[in-house]
Design a protein around this motif. Sequence first.
Motif, PDB file in Angstrom:
ATOM      1  N   CYS A   1     -13.144  -2.220   0.278  1.00 39.17           N
ATOM      2  CA  CYS A   1     -13.436  -1.679  -1.075  1.00 39.17           C
ATOM      3  C   CYS A   1     -13.364  -2.817  -2.075  1.00 39.17           C
ATOM      4  N   GLN A   2     -14.149  -2.708  -3.140  1.00 39.72           N
ATOM      5  CA  GLN A   2     -14.222  -3.761  -4.154  1.00 39.72           C
ATOM      6  C   GLN A   2     -13.676  -3.238  -5.495  1.00 39.72           C
ATOM      7  N   SER A   3     -13.137  -4.213  -6.237  1.00 45.09           N
ATOM      8  CA  SER A   3     -12.538  -3.838  -7.524  1.00 45.09           C
ATOM      9  C   SER A   3     -12.507  -5.042  -8.446  1.00 45.09           C
ATOM     10  N   LYS A   4     -12.505  -4.808  -9.720  1.00 42.23           N
ATOM     11  CA  LYS A   4     -12.349  -5.879 -10.705  1.00 42.23           C
ATOM     12  C   LYS A   4     -10.914  -5.985 -11.193  1.00 42.23           C
ATOM     13  N   THR A   5     -10.046  -5.111 -10.681  1.00 41.81           N
ATOM     14  CA  THR A   5      -8.626  -5.140 -11.032  1.00 41.81           C
ATOM     15  C   THR A   5      -7.818  -5.501  -9.803  1.00 41.81           C
ATOM     16  N   GLU A   6      -6.491  -5.373  -9.947  1.00 36.12           N
ATOM     17  CA  GLU A   6      -5.605  -5.780  -8.875  1.00 36.12           C
ATOM     18  C   GLU A   6      -5.198  -4.605  -7.994  1.00 36.12           C
ATOM     19  N   SER A   7      -6.022  -3.618  -7.854  1.00 33.62           N
ATOM     20  CA  SER A   7      -5.764  -2.508  -6.936  1.00 33.62           C
ATOM     21  C   SER A   7      -7.087  -1.924  -6.481  1.00 33.62           C
ATOM     22  N   CYS A   8      -6.997  -1.276  -5.285  1.00 36.83           N
ATOM     23  CA  CYS A   8      -8.199  -0.671  -4.723  1.00 36.83           C
ATOM     24  C   CYS A   8      -7.760   0.452  -3.796  1.00 36.83           C
ATOM     25  N   SER A   9      -8.566   1.546  -3.702  1.00 38.69           N
ATOM     26  CA  SER A   9      -8.167   2.738  -2.934  1.00 38.69           C
ATOM     27  C   SER A   9      -9.257   3.152  -1.960  1.00 38.69           C
ATOM     28  N   PHE A  10      -8.764   3.702  -0.804  1.00 46.29           N
ATOM     29  CA  PHE A  10      -9.631   4.369   0.151  1.00 46.29           C
ATOM     30  C   PHE A  10      -9.359   5.868   0.042  1.00 46.29           C
TER      31      PHE A  10
ATOM     32  N   CYS B   1       0.840  -1.194   0.000  1.00 45.79           N
ATOM     33  CA  CYS B   1       0.000   0.000   0.000  1.00 45.79           C
ATOM     34  C   CYS B   1       0.870   1.237   0.000  1.00 45.79           C
ATOM     35  N   ILE B   2       0.288   2.354  -0.503  1.00 43.94           N
ATOM     36  CA  ILE B   2       0.915   3.675  -0.487  1.00 43.94           C
ATOM     37  C   ILE B   2      -0.059   4.624   0.176  1.00 43.94           C
ATOM     38  N   TYR B   3       0.524   5.415   1.109  1.00 42.81           N
ATOM     39  CA  TYR B   3      -0.347   6.275   1.902  1.00 42.81           C
ATOM     40  C   TYR B   3       0.044   7.737   1.672  1.00 42.81           C
ATOM     41  N   CYS B   4      -0.951   8.481   1.211  1.00 44.08           N
ATOM     42  CA  CYS B   4      -0.810   9.922   1.065  1.00 44.08           C
ATOM     43  C   CYS B   4      -1.621  10.552   2.198  1.00 44.08           C
ATOM     44  N   PHE B   5      -0.909  11.222   3.075  1.00 43.83           N
ATOM     45  CA  PHE B   5      -1.519  11.691   4.323  1.00 43.83           C
ATOM     46  C   PHE B   5      -2.747  12.545   4.038  1.00 43.83           C
ATOM     47  N   ASP B   6      -3.850  12.139   4.706  1.00 43.38           N
ATOM     48  CA  ASP B   6      -5.138  12.825   4.592  1.00 43.38           C
ATOM     49  C   ASP B   6      -5.600  12.998   3.146  1.00 43.38           C
ATOM     50  N   THR B   7      -5.181  12.046   2.317  1.00 45.03           N
ATOM     51  CA  THR B   7      -5.612  12.158   0.915  1.00 45.03           C
ATOM     52  C   THR B   7      -6.129  10.828   0.389  1.00 45.03           C
ATOM     53  N   LYS B   8      -5.306   9.816   0.404  1.00 39.65           N
ATOM     54  CA  LYS B   8      -5.694   8.560  -0.252  1.00 39.65           C
ATOM     55  C   LYS B   8      -4.822   7.445   0.263  1.00 39.65           C
ATOM     56  N   LEU B   9      -5.424   6.242   0.346  1.00 35.94           N
ATOM     57  CA  LEU B   9      -4.706   5.018   0.674  1.00 35.94           C
ATOM     58  C   LEU B   9      -4.994   4.018  -0.431  1.00 35.94           C
ATOM     59  N   THR B  10      -3.962   3.583  -1.098  1.00 34.99           N
ATOM     60  CA  THR B  10      -4.111   2.675  -2.244  1.00 34.99           C
ATOM     61  C   THR B  10      -3.281   1.436  -1.999  1.00 34.99           C
ATOM     62  N   CYS B  11      -3.928   0.266  -2.208  1.00 34.72           N
ATOM     63  CA  CYS B  11      -3.237  -1.014  -2.065  1.00 34.72           C
ATOM     64  C   CYS B  11      -3.287  -1.786  -3.372  1.00 34.72           C
ATOM     65  N   THR B  12      -2.265  -2.567  -3.618  1.00 36.70           N
ATOM     66  CA  THR B  12      -2.187  -3.409  -4.830  1.00 36.70           C
ATOM     67  C   THR B  12      -1.789  -4.818  -4.424  1.00 36.70           C
ATOM     68  N   TRP B  13      -2.042  -5.795  -5.308  1.00 37.06           N
ATOM     69  CA  TRP B  13      -1.736  -7.191  -5.053  1.00 37.06           C
ATOM     70  C   TRP B  13      -1.584  -7.920  -6.383  1.00 37.06           C
ATOM     71  N   THR B  14      -1.162  -9.141  -6.279  1.00 34.73           N
ATOM     72  CA  THR B  14      -1.078 -10.001  -7.463  1.00 34.73           C
ATOM     73  C   THR B  14      -2.151 -11.055  -7.355  1.00 34.73           C
ATOM     74  N   SER B  15      -2.838 -11.330  -8.490  1.00 28.98           N
ATOM     75  CA  SER B  15      -3.977 -12.247  -8.486  1.00 28.98           C
ATOM     76  C   SER B  15      -3.619 -13.648  -8.906  1.00 28.98           C
ATOM     77  N   GLY B  16      -2.414 -13.915  -9.307  1.00 29.14           N
ATOM     78  CA  GLY B  16      -2.075 -15.260  -9.758  1.00 29.14           C
ATOM     79  C   GLY B  16      -2.399 -15.425 -11.238  1.00 29.14           C
ATOM     80  N   ARG B  17      -2.749 -16.690 -11.599  1.00 26.96           N
ATOM     81  CA  ARG B  17      -3.019 -16.944 -13.008  1.00 26.96           C
ATOM     82  C   ARG B  17      -4.324 -16.304 -13.445  1.00 26.96           C
ATOM     83  N   GLU B  18      -4.434 -16.114 -14.753  1.00 24.70           N
ATOM     84  CA  GLU B  18      -5.624 -15.498 -15.325  1.00 24.70           C
ATOM     85  C   GLU B  18      -6.775 -16.509 -15.283  1.00 24.70           C
ATOM     86  N   THR B  19      -7.904 -16.075 -14.725  1.00 22.18           N
ATOM     87  CA  THR B  19      -9.054 -16.980 -14.612  1.00 22.18           C
ATOM     88  C   THR B  19      -9.858 -17.062 -15.897  1.00 22.18           C
ATOM     89  N   ASN B  20      -9.776 -16.065 -16.757  1.00 30.63           N
ATOM     90  CA  ASN B  20     -10.549 -15.986 -18.013  1.00 30.63           C
ATOM     91  C   ASN B  20     -12.041 -15.838 -17.751  1.00 30.63           C
TER      92      ASN B  20
END
Length: 870
Positions: free
Chosen positions: A172-181, A127-146
């Motif tokens: 938070c929900q997302s269809k990609t490999e990242s999501c932000s607060f 995750c990357i934290y921008c003070f009083d602005t935004k918190l964004t996290c990323t991850w790896t999903s593994g193989r492509e599910t198709n």
Amino acid sequence: MFNCLIWMFVLLCSSIADENSIRDADIFPSSPEIERGSTLKLFCILGKRYTPHRNASHIIWKLNHELIAQENYNIVNETVSSITIHNFTYSKAHVKCFTKYLGKEQLLVHTEVKSGFPPDTPGNISCIYCFDTKLTCTWTSGRETNLMTKYTLYRKLMTEGRVTLPNTMGSCQSKTESCSFYYPDTPYSSSFCFQVKAENVLGEVLSDCVPIAMEKIEKFEPPEILSVKKITGIRQLLTVTWKMPEKIIPSQDLICEVQYRNLYSNSSEFVTVPLNSAEKTGSCNLTGLWDSTEYSVAIRCISVVSIFWSEWSRGKTVSTEEKAPSEKVDLWRVVESSQSAGSRSVHLMWKPLNSFPPSGRILGYKIQYFPENNAALKITNISTDKKIILFLNEEAYIISITAYNSAGNSPEAILRIPSTDEKTSQIIETVKTFTTHEDVVVEWIASEPEVTEYVVEWYEELETDPFARSWQHVSNSTNWRTNKKNFKPFICYNISVYPLYGNKVAAPYSIQTYVQEKKPSEGPVADTDIPGKNEVTIKWNEISKDKRNGFISNYTIFYKPEDGKELNETVNSDVLQYRLKSLQANTQYTVYIMASNEAGGTSGEPKTFKTLKFNKEDVIFIALPVGLSMLFLLGLWITCTLKKHAFKKVCWPDIPNPAESIAVEWPLDASTNNSFLKGVTSEAKTINFEDISVLEHCFPEEIQEGSLLMNCENHVSECTDINTKGMINGDKKILYNEENEVAKCFSPSMPYIITDQEVRSQIPSVLKPAKEIQPIEMLEDDLCKSQRSSIKNEENGNEVLKLEDFSEEALFNPYLKNSVKTREFLISENLPEHSKNEPKSQSTVLPPFQQNVAGQSYITLDVFALATSH
């Protein structure tokens, strides 16, 4: 049990379809998503529209336009058919249901089938934290599910013992490999852990909760550069000042990094500046910089505990303090020949300073020049351009150029322009050029080794602008190398090497070269002189320089007779005409010329000509004999025309016809009885004469006869043009003339009879002698005057000759060779009385005959003999 459930579901669907009857057919399940490699099972249900004429046995299946084998079909009942496909590996496919009835296929319904994989457990959560602005996290999903997969990010609190509490602090929900607060859902805490759940139709998985300290993932906005300044009087130094962003985690020390680079370099230098949490601005000095050089500056900062730098600030550019230019300009010149007496133009040009780093921005150039022998006449020009034209006289000049900026002037670049009558020495003996894969190389040999400075000048051959020339100085070397990119292909370049000694320029050595050749763009145009019988001269012009594309090495003349074999002749490139020999006469030829260089040859347009049937020699050989023959015949005709009387006298002398004589009257009966006279008087049968008198000499004295008779004969010849006509009166011919006209009317062509004393006695009686003509002595002038006088009797149309008596004494030449000295007129007795009774005192003497003179008429003795015999 599961099969029973499926059958119940199918029957339920059938009953629904039967009741609604809205659709003709249906497929179940619709748009299925299955795991790749599993078994696919579909049902196709007919509507009431197709029954009772069609049933499930008429249903066929296709997968992506390919018919599925019958063994995969299964008829559930009259309206339901199923298909089973094992090991389905398509990522996406279309399955279609058809009915086949009476040989015709009809599409009922189709669906799209997808295959994929269940999701893997997400990992590498950061995750990357921008003070009083935004918190964004990323991850790896593994193989492509198709398959469509949904991710949910959970933020949870942890106890001091890293025990995860069941309550979540947000998700938070997302269809990609990242999501932000986003703020305000971004509270600061060092006790958060983060967890990710992934799910699709095939299943779901949940990752572990990863603890992340917020201060370690802090990343704030880049700082703002307030100023970048140079300090007056201090060279090679810049001062940078910047402002820190406001939204930073409190009580955290910072580190800032200043990046700077000059615009002539691709590499950058860095300076690290520490700041405490209380400082809102920062500054630093950049030292060791280049003079008069522009620099670009940017800054970024980071918390001492964080792992993320801020982005680079927006850069600023500024120049360091200037200094006076340290290097002289690279100066060159092109001297044009004098356009008028006492004036010539010198094109000066120079390049920017070669010093690196440069001394600063050049404000202009100062040009000074003066006669070599008179420095007091110095002239100064200022130019902001890098070229100038000077108009100088025939003297030698010294020219200097300096560049200046705000800090001062550069050293002088000095060049000497020689006088117009100055002869420079030839130091360079030879120059050669060649090309390598990437370079053009020029090498030369100098006769004076102490010369170490040279200038290599090159420009396109067709370039007329002196300022378009390029040059380069060479030191301590006799070869020069440059990249091929500095030359255009297929263009001829002039390359000159100038030796330099001091500020003087020696005589150059110039050559031409092509860095790359191709065959000429066009061929020469052939022309012919007037063809001969067996030869013709072929001429052509050089190809224009812009279309040669290389050095012309030779010309080839191709010529071919009509319906014959093509021949050729090759000549050197400096030959522009050639004589073709041994050609066939009266033959049409086609000729064209090919120009060749190292890359190939190009032919020009063909031209036809026809050789002559005869050449000049043949015409002369034929015409000369013909002309000479015609000239000979023309000369002969002219000669015959001019000398016809002479030729006639020589070749066809006149034989007098007694019957036509006017000196005697022939009796009609005598002429009738005499066969000779009949022949003579055949054309004048009316002529009658009775007697013939003898003409005797006019002057018995031998001394006087020569001169007198010659003069008289000349005057008598003047009278030859007077016509003598005969006048017939009855059966007699009357001859009458005035007494003073006797001599004139007698000419050498008049008929006369020459007699002798011995011959007279033999004349027959038919020729009756007239009165004897007595010789009368008279002066030559009086005689000639009497011979020249004449009159014409216009009423009778006849000339009458009036005769006087002449003496009987006359000389006679028995050989009849023009020796008669006098002539005797034969007077007929039938003449009128007034003619017979003329006074004898008025008789006129005729000139004597000339010996050996052709054309004199006479009667031979044979005539009298014939007359006597008859």
